[in-house]
Design an enzyme around this catalytic site. Structure first.
Site, PDB file in Angstrom:
ATOM      1  CE  LYS A 101      -1.705  -1.726   3.710  1.00  0.00           C
ATOM      2  NZ  LYS A 101      -2.466  -2.065   4.943  1.00  0.00           N
TER       3      LYS A 101
ATOM      4  CB  THR B 156      -7.161   7.841   7.627  1.00  0.00           C
ATOM      5  OG1 THR B 156      -6.304   8.420   8.626  1.00  0.00           O
ATOM      6  CG2 THR B 156      -7.471   8.893   6.569  1.00  0.00           C
TER       7      THR B 156
ATOM      8  N   GLY C  59      -8.057   2.876  10.982  1.00  0.00           N
ATOM      9  CA  GLY C  59      -8.576   1.558  10.636  1.00  0.00           C
ATOM     10  C   GLY C  59      -8.613   1.254   9.157  1.00  0.00           C
ATOM     11  CB  THR C  60      -7.307   3.038   6.166  1.00  0.00           C
ATOM     12  OG1 THR C  60      -7.884   4.271   6.571  1.00  0.00           O
ATOM     13  CG2 THR C  60      -7.431   2.902   4.666  1.00  0.00           C
ATOM     14  N   GLY C  61      -6.211   0.273   7.090  1.00  0.00           N
ATOM     15  CA  GLY C  61      -5.518  -0.973   6.768  1.00  0.00           C
ATOM     16  C   GLY C  61      -6.268  -2.202   7.240  1.00  0.00           C
ATOM     17  CB  CYS C  62      -8.136  -2.935  10.373  1.00  0.00           C
ATOM     18  SG  CYS C  62      -6.854  -2.624  11.599  1.00  0.00           S
TER      19      CYS C  62
END
Length: 280
Positions: A181, A214, A216-219
């Site tokens: 990412k 933003t 928690g975007t990766g989770c």
């Protein structure tokens, strides 16, 4: 007279930490599973006391309890896909790897949570080594962000060329596929790279969404990928669809105020009904 049992739900298990603020961790995972029509289950690795401003404390879940959580849901309900998030110690990594092998869980999205938004490193060197050695080969795809990939390959990543070189190194380290990412690169375009063994690079680019929410975007992205894999998509389809979901959730959550810091996405912007599949 009860209806005959003909169906089951797509079942997704999150092995991750709990976020008391509800924006990341298993809370974000469960919201994502539900929004995409999947039945979500959890095996909690750690309890955190946190909100939109940061983490106050972390309490590790005993390994025996983590093992029992995984065994309980797999042995009764079953699991179609797994998302793995926060694994804070080498012992926790080993426990997760042993569970995947014990239950022959083959569809696994590994989000190597290593760097907090503040820049703090959340995992020690021993845990990183065990993660690479024991969990990378068991994953379907790993989903590091730029900082996490830099920590893994021990290089600074500043360009798309750096990203591709790092993704190839992560494949050499044992990962079957990497979604790297690139949101932390500068510029108005967000570039993500999906690279699998013996496959051409797949670049996914889109305009950056302006939002202070933003957390928690990766989770959310990794749990969405696990959901789409459980629903039957191939990896490229799952990544594309999940990226679209996250972008829409970011856009929908941008004008909302939740707490004084970095707020959550709007996971429920367009929820799907629970999906049904025929019983095998």
């Amino acid at each position: 007279m009860p209806s005959p049992v003909l169906f089951q739900y797509p079942r997704v298990l999150s092995i991750a930490g709990s976020d008391s603020g509800g924006g990341a961790g298993i809370q974000a995972d469960l919201k994502t599973f539900a929004a995409l029509g999947c039945f979500g289950m959890t095996a909690i690795t750690a309890l955190t006391a946190q909100n939109t401003l940061g983490v106050r404390s972390i309490h590790a879940v005993p390994l025996a309890i983590l093992r029992d959580q995984i065994d309980a849901v797999v042995e009764d309900i079953g699991v179609d896909a797994v998302k793995i998030g926060m694994l804070h110690s080498a012992a926790t990594v080993r426990e997760a790897a042993a569970a995947l092998q014990r239950h022959q869980l083959r569809t696994v999205v590994l989000d190597p949570v290593m760097i907090a938004t503040s820049g703090a490193v959340l995992i020690d060197d021993e845990a990183v080594d065990v993660l690479v050695r024991e969990l990378f080969p068991l994953a379907t795809v790993i989903t590091p962000n730029l900082d996490e990939a830099a920590l893994l390959v021990k290089e600074t990543l500043r360009t798309e060329a750096d990203m591709e070189q790092a993704a190839r190194k992560l494949l050499e380290m044992g990962a079957p596929a990497v979604l790297l990412k690139g949101g932390h690169l500068s510029g108005d375009t967000v570039s993500d790279l999906l690279l699998a063994r013996d496959a051409a690079p797949v670049w996914l680019r889109a305009p950056r969404i302006a939002s202070g929410n933003t957390h928690g975007t990766g989770c959310t992205l990794s749990s969405a990928i696990a959901s789409h894999l459980a629903l039957g998509a191939d990896l490229v389809q799952a990544v594309r669809q999940s990226r679209d979901f996250v972008r829409s959730a970011l856009q929908a959550g941008a004008p909302v105020r939740t707490g004084a810091g970095s707020g959550p996405l709007n996971h429920g912007f367009a929820p799907h009904a629970m999906q049904l599949r025929p019983l095998p």
